[in-house]
Structures are given as C-alpha cells and as structure tokens.
Design a protein around this motif. Structure first.
Motif, PDB file in Angstrom:
ATOM      1  N   ILE A 278      -6.822  71.179  18.978  1.00  0.00           N
ATOM      2  CA  ILE A 278      -6.219  69.784  18.681  1.00  0.00           C
ATOM      3  C   ILE A 278      -6.958  68.648  19.028  1.00  0.00           C
ATOM      4  O   ILE A 278      -7.501  67.897  18.353  1.00  0.00           O
ATOM      5  CB  ILE A 278      -4.924  69.554  19.136  1.00  0.00           C
ATOM      6  N   GLN A 279      -7.628  68.786  20.294  1.00  0.00           N
ATOM      7  CA  GLN A 279      -8.324  67.699  21.210  1.00  0.00           C
ATOM      8  C   GLN A 279     -10.007  67.718  20.505  1.00  0.00           C
ATOM      9  O   GLN A 279     -10.280  66.729  19.914  1.00  0.00           O
ATOM     10  CB  GLN A 279      -8.635  67.872  22.511  1.00  0.00           C
TER      11      GLN A 279
ATOM     12  N   ASP B 294      -2.342  73.532  33.639  1.00  0.00           N
ATOM     13  CA  ASP B 294      -3.345  73.151  32.500  1.00  0.00           C
ATOM     14  C   ASP B 294      -2.922  72.733  31.145  1.00  0.00           C
ATOM     15  O   ASP B 294      -3.258  71.851  30.446  1.00  0.00           O
ATOM     16  CB  ASP B 294      -4.325  74.259  32.558  1.00  0.00           C
ATOM     17  N   VAL B 295      -1.908  73.939  30.811  1.00  0.00           N
ATOM     18  CA  VAL B 295      -1.183  73.957  29.484  1.00  0.00           C
ATOM     19  C   VAL B 295      -0.336  72.587  29.146  1.00  0.00           C
ATOM     20  O   VAL B 295      -0.443  71.762  28.315  1.00  0.00           O
ATOM     21  CB  VAL B 295      -0.349  75.106  29.123  1.00  0.00           C
ATOM     22  N   VAL B 296       0.353  72.228  30.334  1.00  0.00           N
ATOM     23  CA  VAL B 296       1.367  71.320  30.396  1.00  0.00           C
ATOM     24  C   VAL B 296       0.656  70.149  30.483  1.00  0.00           C
ATOM     25  O   VAL B 296       0.934  69.007  29.499  1.00  0.00           O
ATOM     26  CB  VAL B 296       2.162  71.367  31.654  1.00  0.00           C
ATOM     27  N   ALA B 297      -0.525  69.827  31.096  1.00  0.00           N
ATOM     28  CA  ALA B 297      -1.218  68.668  30.971  1.00  0.00           C
ATOM     29  C   ALA B 297      -1.857  68.224  29.806  1.00  0.00           C
ATOM     30  O   ALA B 297      -1.980  67.125  29.437  1.00  0.00           O
ATOM     31  CB  ALA B 297      -2.418  68.887  32.233  1.00  0.00           C
TER      32      ALA B 297
ATOM     33  N   ASN C  92      -5.551  63.868  25.020  1.00  0.00           N
ATOM     34  CA  ASN C  92      -6.745  62.920  24.961  1.00  0.00           C
ATOM     35  C   ASN C  92      -6.894  62.103  23.843  1.00  0.00           C
ATOM     36  O   ASN C  92      -7.932  61.673  23.090  1.00  0.00           O
ATOM     37  CB  ASN C  92      -7.815  63.394  25.677  1.00  0.00           C
ATOM     38  N   LEU C  93      -5.961  61.962  22.794  1.00  0.00           N
ATOM     39  CA  LEU C  93      -5.893  61.369  21.643  1.00  0.00           C
ATOM     40  C   LEU C  93      -5.047  60.249  21.468  1.00  0.00           C
ATOM     41  O   LEU C  93      -3.953  60.161  22.377  1.00  0.00           O
ATOM     42  CB  LEU C  93      -5.370  62.245  20.405  1.00  0.00           C
TER      43      LEU C  93
ATOM     44  N   GLN D  21       5.417  54.379  24.344  1.00  0.00           N
ATOM     45  CA  GLN D  21       5.262  55.556  25.093  1.00  0.00           C
ATOM     46  C   GLN D  21       3.921  55.387  26.157  1.00  0.00           C
ATOM     47  O   GLN D  21       4.073  55.729  27.421  1.00  0.00           O
ATOM     48  CB  GLN D  21       4.726  56.921  24.296  1.00  0.00           C
ATOM     49  N   LYS D  22       2.836  54.812  25.751  1.00  0.00           N
ATOM     50  CA  LYS D  22       1.708  54.676  26.462  1.00  0.00           C
ATOM     51  C   LYS D  22       2.000  53.782  27.634  1.00  0.00           C
ATOM     52  O   LYS D  22       1.466  53.733  28.757  1.00  0.00           O
ATOM     53  CB  LYS D  22       0.676  54.344  25.718  1.00  0.00           C
TER      54      LYS D  22
END
Length: 322
Positions: A62-63, A122-125, A132-133, A248-249
């Motif tokens: 996705i990233q 790692d997956v949660v992050a 990172n989108l 949200q950001k």
C-alpha cells in the motif's frame, strides 16, 4: 505522490493481483476503497506469525503504491479509504497465537517471543501511521468476537464500526499477562486511561453498545448491516473528507504515538511472558483448547464445534472461580 512515479506501477497492480495468504483484498472503485479481509479458513482466526508477515507485506505494498490501485481495466485510482475486516463469520480475531506463545515461554525462547512481538508492532505501526500516506482514511469493521490483539489491530483505524452482536475482551490477565501490542496506547488516546484500565485489568466481556458508550467504538449497527454501514459512512463523509482527515492528523499531533512507545511496552510484554509460571501456562492451554473446539481441523467432525460459542466465556468463568 503521483500515480505514475517511477517504480510504483507494479505495486499498484500487485495490490489486487498478489496472493497475500491470510489477507484477501478487493477494491471498490466507486468509493475508492481498498477492503482488506483477514482470511483464515479452517484455522483459529488469531494473530499468527504467518498472518503478521502477510499483513506486513500488504501494508508495504500500500505504501509503495503511493496510495493508488491499478484496476483490471488499467485505470489507476487513489485509495481514499482502507477498510480492515474479517472473512470469518462471527469472528473478527481471537487475539494472539496462544499455542505458539505457550511453547516459546515453556522453552524460555526469548528470541522467538521478541521476533513475534517486534513483527506485531511493526504491523501495528504501519497502519497506525497511515502507511506514510496523507490521503487515506482508515476504517475497521467488526462483526463478532474481537479479543486481545484483535482489538489492538482494530484500533489502528480512525473509525471503528461494529455490528451489534460483537463482543470485546482482553483475556490476557487471566493468565497473568497484559496486551502488549498497543492496547494501552490506543485505548487511552481514544477513550481515556480509565477505560483502558477497565477493559484490560477487568477481564470482562463488553458488548458493542458498551464500547460505544465508553467512546471506543464510533458506530454500532444491526447484525448483517456492517458493510452497508461502512459504505454509508464513506458516502456521507465524502462531503467533508478533507476536513475529517485533517482532524485525525490534528489529534495525532496533539498526543503523537511513536514507534518507541510501542517498542518500550512490547519489551515489558516479553519480560512478563518469560516470568509466567506453569499454572499461568495451564490457563493459557485451557484457552487454546476452547479455541480448538470452536475451530476443529478441516478433516475432523464438524459436529465437535456444535454449541461451542460459549467455550471461551466458560473458560474465563472457570478461571474466575478458581
């Protein structure tokens, strides 16, 4: 990031063409929504190591796609919404892989526990940090039992929509552990530390309505109406999509989650696991057996699972009565 930047086109196509193992994907072009289903037939729907690897690869894609999908007719469209759901009827996810954890703890295998824990955060992050989108809004659809790490996975989204029959529980304290992959971090930020303590330390089963009242769930709908509710939310939100995403950001900026925070807490989880006694592990074994009765192997008599919906609740009550 533009859709035809060098090196991205293959990933845009791969999102729908690749076999992600325990993750099944589809794209709703009309609503520009990527649906990612936890797909775990003929097995306990838990956060096992293979599922974590599949999710990690899927999130990376996705990233790397820049947040775009190439459809079958070669059209390239943005991913405006990422929906996490489950393809297992009646269950979103039953939490961590208790059988593998118990084995590693009995063997005092710190390396295996740390590897599982690190891959988990790692997956949660990846999802918590929005791949990172900038343009993706995240939604979790919950339709049934949501236990332990399954709750943590769901809480990586901006919006949680649950069907009314859904039940939520952190059973970890029954065997003297805590949820370590983001429970306190996510619940405290969304609903407050008191709610986090109530859910994690109370070992209670909470209904979707109770979680709505506590501020953990954003919307509750009747059984069977979950996907329609997600579609309706997206349709309604489309008019204020930029404002909603900016909100949200802004919330994330006020109380930012860091990878270091997840890492510190999961290190506590590993040390906790290595200190468990044989009594604790026997309680964990009991939960494993209850899960196995709910999901017998494919070649076993399916009738063994009849009436097993109360198996986990019964196991919990037995522990309380001891």
């Amino acid at each position: 990031m533009k859709p035809f930047d060098q090196g991205l086109v293959n990933y845009q196509h791969r999102l729908l063409a690749h076999d992600y193992g325990q993750v099944f994907c589809r794209f709703d072009a009309a609503q520009q929504t990527l649906w990612s289903y936890l797909h775990q037939p003929q097995r306990i729907p838990c956060i096992n190591h293979d599922l974590l690897q599949d999710l990690h690869t899927h999130h990376e894609d996705i990233q790397r796609s820049g947040g775009y999908v190439q459809t079958d007719n070669e059209e390239v469209l943005p991913i405006r919404y990422s929906v996490l759901a489950s393809a297992t009827p009646g269950y979103f996810n039953m939490g961590g892989d208790l059988q593998k954890m118990a084995m590693a703890i009995r063997n005092q295998d710190r390396t295996q526990l740390q590897a599982y824990a690190k891959l988990s955060i790692d997956v949660v992050a990846q999802r918590a940090f929005r791949f990172n989108l900038d343009h993706v809004t995240k939604i979790s659809l919950l339709q049934g039992e949501v236990l332990g790490a399954g709750i943590e996975a769901a809480l990586t989204s901006d919006v949680l929509i649950a069907e009314r029959q859904s039940v939520f529980c952190f059973p970890e304290l029954f065997f003297n552990m805590i949820p370590g992959m983001g429970a306190y971090s996510f619940i405290a930020r969304k609903a407050g530390m008191a709610v986090a303590d109530k859910m994690i330390l109370g070992c209670e089963r909470f209904t979707a309505e109770q979680c709505l009242e506590m501020g953990l769930i954003d919307l509750v709908v009747d059984e069977g109406e979950g996907e329609q509710a997600v579609q309706a939310f997206i349709q309604k939100n489309s008019r204020q999509a930029e404002g909603f995403l900016s909100a949200q950001k802004a919330k994330a900026r006020i109380n930012p989650l860091t990878y270091g925070e997840l890492e510190d807490i999961v290190n506590v989880w590993v040390e906790n696991a290595l200190r468990l006694t044989e009594r604790d592990l026997k309680v964990m074994d009991r939960f494993c057996r209850a899960q196995s009765r709910l999901f017998p192997a494919q070649d076993e008599n399916v009738s063994q699972a009849a009436g097993a919906e109360q198996a986990l609740e019964t196991a919990q009550q037995q522990v309380v009565n001891q």
